[in-house]
Design an enzyme around this catalytic site. Sequence first.
Site, PDB file in Angstrom:
ATOM      1  N   LYS A   1      10.180   0.047   0.470  1.00 57.25           N
ATOM      2  CA  LYS A   1       9.940  -1.016   1.262  1.00 57.25           C
ATOM      3  C   LYS A   1      10.634  -2.453   0.710  1.00 57.25           C
ATOM      4  O   LYS A   1      11.913  -2.355   0.401  1.00 57.25           O
ATOM      5  CB  LYS A   1       8.394  -1.241   1.816  1.00 57.25           C
ATOM      6  CG  LYS A   1       7.725   0.103   2.185  1.00 57.25           C
ATOM      7  CD  LYS A   1       8.330   0.695   3.391  1.00 57.25           C
ATOM      8  CE  LYS A   1       7.739   2.403   3.497  1.00 57.25           C
ATOM      9  NZ  LYS A   1       6.151   2.325   3.444  1.00 57.25           N
TER      10      LYS A   1
ATOM     11  N   ASP B   1      -2.780  -0.968  -2.797  1.00 61.22           N
ATOM     12  CA  ASP B   1      -1.602  -0.860  -2.411  1.00 61.22           C
ATOM     13  C   ASP B   1      -0.855  -2.172  -2.249  1.00 61.22           C
ATOM     14  O   ASP B   1      -1.115  -3.077  -1.111  1.00 61.22           O
ATOM     15  CB  ASP B   1      -1.690   0.084  -1.300  1.00 61.22           C
ATOM     16  CG  ASP B   1      -0.260   0.244  -0.604  1.00 61.22           C
ATOM     17  OD1 ASP B   1       0.720  -0.125  -0.947  1.00 61.22           O
ATOM     18  OD2 ASP B   1      -0.251   1.574   0.060  1.00 61.22           O
TER      19      ASP B   1
ATOM     20  N   ARG C   1      12.461  14.752 -16.761  1.00 64.91           N
ATOM     21  CA  ARG C   1      11.556  14.796 -15.909  1.00 64.91           C
ATOM     22  C   ARG C   1      10.268  14.039 -16.716  1.00 64.91           C
ATOM     23  O   ARG C   1       9.638  13.235 -16.286  1.00 64.91           O
ATOM     24  CB  ARG C   1      10.617  16.005 -15.795  1.00 64.91           C
ATOM     25  CG  ARG C   1       9.268  16.072 -15.190  1.00 64.91           C
ATOM     26  CD  ARG C   1       8.547  17.389 -14.473  1.00 64.91           C
ATOM     27  NE  ARG C   1       9.162  18.768 -15.090  1.00 64.91           N
ATOM     28  CZ  ARG C   1       8.786  19.020 -16.242  1.00 64.91           C
ATOM     29  NH1 ARG C   1       8.092  18.536 -16.937  1.00 64.91           N
ATOM     30  NH2 ARG C   1       9.218  20.172 -16.790  1.00 64.91           N
TER      31      ARG C   1
ATOM     32  N   TYR D   1      -2.827   2.537   5.802  1.00 61.00           N
ATOM     33  CA  TYR D   1      -1.596   3.120   5.982  1.00 61.00           C
ATOM     34  C   TYR D   1      -1.779   4.573   6.568  1.00 61.00           C
ATOM     35  O   TYR D   1      -2.371   5.338   5.944  1.00 61.00           O
ATOM     36  CB  TYR D   1      -0.350   3.175   5.040  1.00 61.00           C
ATOM     37  CG  TYR D   1       0.990   4.037   5.147  1.00 61.00           C
ATOM     38  CD1 TYR D   1       1.771   3.775   6.294  1.00 61.00           C
ATOM     39  CD2 TYR D   1       0.978   5.138   4.322  1.00 61.00           C
ATOM     40  CE1 TYR D   1       2.778   4.403   6.268  1.00 61.00           C
ATOM     41  CE2 TYR D   1       2.287   5.767   4.473  1.00 61.00           C
ATOM     42  CZ  TYR D   1       3.253   5.345   5.467  1.00 61.00           C
ATOM     43  OH  TYR D   1       4.195   6.386   5.503  1.00 61.00           O
TER      44      TYR D   1
HETATM   45  C1  LIG Z   1       5.318   3.500   3.248  1.00 62.51           C
HETATM   46  C2  LIG Z   1       4.095   3.391   2.814  1.00 62.51           C
HETATM   47  C3  LIG Z   1       3.384   4.226   2.003  1.00 62.51           C
HETATM   48  C4  LIG Z   1       4.108   5.589   1.736  1.00 62.51           C
HETATM   49  O1  LIG Z   1       5.059   5.442   0.904  1.00 62.51           O
HETATM   50  P1  LIG Z   1       6.615   6.236   0.957  1.00 62.51           P
HETATM   51  O2  LIG Z   1       7.403   5.976   0.249  1.00 62.51           O
HETATM   52  O3  LIG Z   1       6.752   6.413   2.415  1.00 62.51           O
HETATM   53  O4  LIG Z   1       5.848   7.619   0.615  1.00 62.51           O
HETATM   54  C5  LIG Z   1       2.275   3.757   1.260  1.00 62.51           C
HETATM   55  N1  LIG Z   1       1.710   2.507   1.590  1.00 62.51           N
HETATM   56  C6  LIG Z   1       2.061   1.731   2.482  1.00 62.51           C
HETATM   57  C7  LIG Z   1       1.575   0.516   2.745  1.00 62.51           C
HETATM   58  C8  LIG Z   1       3.489   1.894   3.230  1.00 62.51           C
HETATM   59  O5  LIG Z   1       3.912   1.091   4.004  1.00 62.51           O
END
Ligand SMILES: *Cc1c(COP(=O)(O)O)cnc(C)c1O
Length: 382
Positions: A203, A178, A53, A106
Amino acid sequence: MDKDVQQGFETLAIHAGQEPDPTTGAVVPPIYQVSTYKQDGVGGLRGGYEYSRSANPTRTALEECLAALEGGVRGLAFASGLAAEDALLRTLCVPGDHIIVPNDAYGGTYRLFAKVYERWGVAYDPVPLGDLDAVRAAVRPDTKAIWVETPTNPLLGVADIEALAAVARDTGALLVVDNTFASPYLQRPLDLGAHVVVHSTTKYLGGHSDVVGGALVTSDAELGERLAFHQNAMGAVAGPFDAWLTLRGIKTLGVRMDRHCANAVAVADMLTRHPAVRTVLYPGLPDHPGHEVAVKQMRAFGGMVSFRMASEEAAVRVCERTELFTLGESLGGVESLIEHPGRMTHASAAGSPLEVPADLVRLSVGIENVEDLLADLRSALG
Ligand SMILES: *Cc1c(COP(=O)(O)O)cnc(C)c1O
């Protein structure tokens, strides 16, 4: 090779944090599928590892690679993008604090603020980040962070990171970006003055729709220490196999993004001229309101394209009629996806200031043959 020479992005993506294994010479970091480590005498840790962890060598490789790609000093890998966001928010905020959030964030990020943090006494205000005066006006003495997403999910809004960094500097708030939609290949927020970059590595970084993960990267070593403390204290870490899959995906990030971008440009161009499509939202289009800022801060415009149809029914119909574009949530993988944000990814924003238009369709343009993608969309549009 001389390590003092700053290496290029594609080189870092393949090598940063990933020296060949010292005992076997394996050129890829092994999956250290292990929870604990033998100590040489009490407290005699080998390489700092005591419990997975706190730290795991496969995760360390990913964390060092992410820090190098974003130009930061510390990277941290989490079980999901939202787990990364949660660790960041609990590091920065206590009850009574305030955050500025994009008015088209998001949906999952917005849900975290609206349905989780609000109950814990952290207030938030959705603000259009393109309007710097509105951002300045929304800052309060207890504002801990300005949360930026650019381009935004799903409306592809663009925010000026450098200008927002100046606002943050003037007000003492941290600038959080982000960077999921752009990836560090297209945009490096820390170079533009951001303090922390957030990723859903699910992503583009992972890139193959086979792993869920998240990351934080910061340019501030002291903040990096506090984030690492919370990562360990809260525990939502990336597992070794997930870290390995993400590292494997990152090696091809540059070539994948080049193709995602080229295919998206072709798709946006076709949609712009299609009579059934009302509006196309893509930062690469000269008439996009954020185009000039995107040109300034991005290498190219990304693989996400959204468009508006004449009605909700027409939007849903297109989503159900494509064959190569798979109907599904998520984005950033090699395969093309289509979805209806109002009923799918952003259903949780219904009735809120972040509700998305019902006639909106979102595409994650993959790296398949572009003529096949165009033919599929033309046939679905009828
Ligand atoms: C998918 C997404 C998230 C969240 O991420 P997870 O891996 O699904 O928890 C945050 N910000 C953006 C822009 C996203 O597309």
